[in-house]
Design a protein around this motif. Sequence first.
Motif, PDB file in Angstrom:
ATOM      1  N   TYR A 263      51.049  31.498  39.657  1.00  0.00           N
ATOM      2  CA  TYR A 263      50.409  30.542  40.562  1.00  0.00           C
ATOM      3  C   TYR A 263      49.264  31.214  41.329  1.00  0.00           C
ATOM      4  O   TYR A 263      48.164  30.671  41.442  1.00  0.00           O
ATOM      5  CB  TYR A 263      51.464  30.010  41.525  1.00  0.00           C
ATOM      6  N   LEU A 264      49.505  32.417  41.816  1.00  0.00           N
ATOM      7  CA  LEU A 264      48.474  33.152  42.553  1.00  0.00           C
ATOM      8  C   LEU A 264      47.287  33.496  41.662  1.00  0.00           C
ATOM      9  O   LEU A 264      46.133  33.384  42.076  1.00  0.00           O
ATOM     10  CB  LEU A 264      49.067  34.434  43.144  1.00  0.00           C
ATOM     11  N   TYR A 265      47.563  33.917  40.445  1.00  0.00           N
ATOM     12  CA  TYR A 265      46.488  34.265  39.519  1.00  0.00           C
ATOM     13  C   TYR A 265      45.609  33.054  39.214  1.00  0.00           C
ATOM     14  O   TYR A 265      44.373  33.157  39.168  1.00  0.00           O
ATOM     15  CB  TYR A 265      47.059  34.819  38.214  1.00  0.00           C
ATOM     16  N   LEU A 266      46.246  31.902  39.008  1.00  0.00           N
ATOM     17  CA  LEU A 266      45.474  30.711  38.657  1.00  0.00           C
ATOM     18  C   LEU A 266      44.716  30.166  39.867  1.00  0.00           C
ATOM     19  O   LEU A 266      43.597  29.634  39.717  1.00  0.00           O
ATOM     20  CB  LEU A 266      46.393  29.645  38.060  1.00  0.00           C
ATOM     21  N   LEU A 267      45.279  30.303  41.058  1.00  0.00           N
ATOM     22  CA  LEU A 267      44.529  29.929  42.269  1.00  0.00           C
ATOM     23  C   LEU A 267      43.252  30.748  42.374  1.00  0.00           C
ATOM     24  O   LEU A 267      42.178  30.226  42.698  1.00  0.00           O
ATOM     25  CB  LEU A 267      45.380  30.148  43.522  1.00  0.00           C
ATOM     26  N   GLU A 268      43.358  32.046  42.109  1.00  0.00           N
ATOM     27  CA  GLU A 268      42.185  32.920  42.211  1.00  0.00           C
ATOM     28  C   GLU A 268      41.150  32.577  41.137  1.00  0.00           C
ATOM     29  O   GLU A 268      39.946  32.635  41.393  1.00  0.00           O
ATOM     30  CB  GLU A 268      42.614  34.382  42.094  1.00  0.00           C
ATOM     31  N   ALA A 269      41.627  32.226  39.953  1.00  0.00           N
ATOM     32  CA  ALA A 269      40.701  31.804  38.901  1.00  0.00           C
ATOM     33  C   ALA A 269      39.940  30.555  39.322  1.00  0.00           C
ATOM     34  O   ALA A 269      38.729  30.430  39.076  1.00  0.00           O
ATOM     35  CB  ALA A 269      41.466  31.546  37.600  1.00  0.00           C
TER      36      ALA A 269
END
Length: 355
Positions: A263-269
């Motif tokens: 979830y954190l990785y995709l938010l940053e993307a």
Amino acid sequence: MSLHNPVEQKQSVAKVSIEDFTFESGDTLSKIELAYEHYGPEGAPVILLCHALTGNQYAVGSSENPGWWAGLVGEQCPIDITQYQVITFNVLGGCHGSTGPASINPETGDLYRLDFPEVTIRDMVHAQYRALHQLGYTELHAVAGGSLGGMQTLEWGLLYPDFMRQLFVLAATPYLSDYGIAFNHIGARAIQDDPAFKEGYYSSNDTLHGFEVARMAGMVTYRSAPLFQKRFAREQEDALYSIQSYLNYQGEKIKQRFDANSYLYLLEAMNNHDIRKGRGSLQDTAAAYKPALFTVSFEHDLLYPKELIQPFSHHALNGEHYHVKTDYGHDGFLVEFGEWGAWISDKLNEEGTNY
């Protein structure tokens, strides 16, 4: 495009392995995998569907477990799987079978967690492009997606402009606004500041109350105030208002089906999404699209408003915009297909864009 007689469509679910994948950051993994779902008759034109933040590869799903675009995509639906093949990948960095933070690092035998390389929207598209080639697809009729999926669709048209004929971008803007980044920041901090998060080394999502709060904050932006008022009307259930119970339920639900690190990785993307990067002005970038660019906005969408989508599509040489009146706000791209699905179908079948 040749029409196919309606037949019972069977879901195909599998994975594609890609060797030596290099991320936009410069990091390289010796192997990644992308999980996918496929429907449709062999030889029919192919449509790639791209999923949103907490979506997955199951766009169509099954009768027992309908997918997130079931009703828009299916037999005799606006995107008709008796006439088209549709394929959906779980994004790189996801947690439903594709390689991401919740995957095993073959070099250590442990989960990647926050050692996974930074993922961008362009990385997701490059990975899908390579996967499609490995599956034998050398061209697409269209690419379609909403929200994070719309961001991917926008990049598809610029990274591989000769690979498809049409782009359908729903509830997505050419870059994420400061307003969107702000809510993503709230969600990320809620997760990261939770003592149970342990800098990504949590033992289970079940302990992450910060993840619940992140999802609640997101849900407030996905729907509109008029819809909340109509649906909940200040009703109470025991000691809580119905809206509070609803948000609590959504917070618990996300922990059962999604990984917090992913979830954190995709938010940053999403935060870093900007089609102008390395390409010039917004107007020049929009004019660079070769495929037909169809954009759709939804009333009350706080994150991706019409005011940012419509002018952009008008800069494209072959762009057209459609605005949907709805109380659902951003989540409008997941519901009320009867209100706007016919427009998608008409554009898919327009003379001059068919096979």
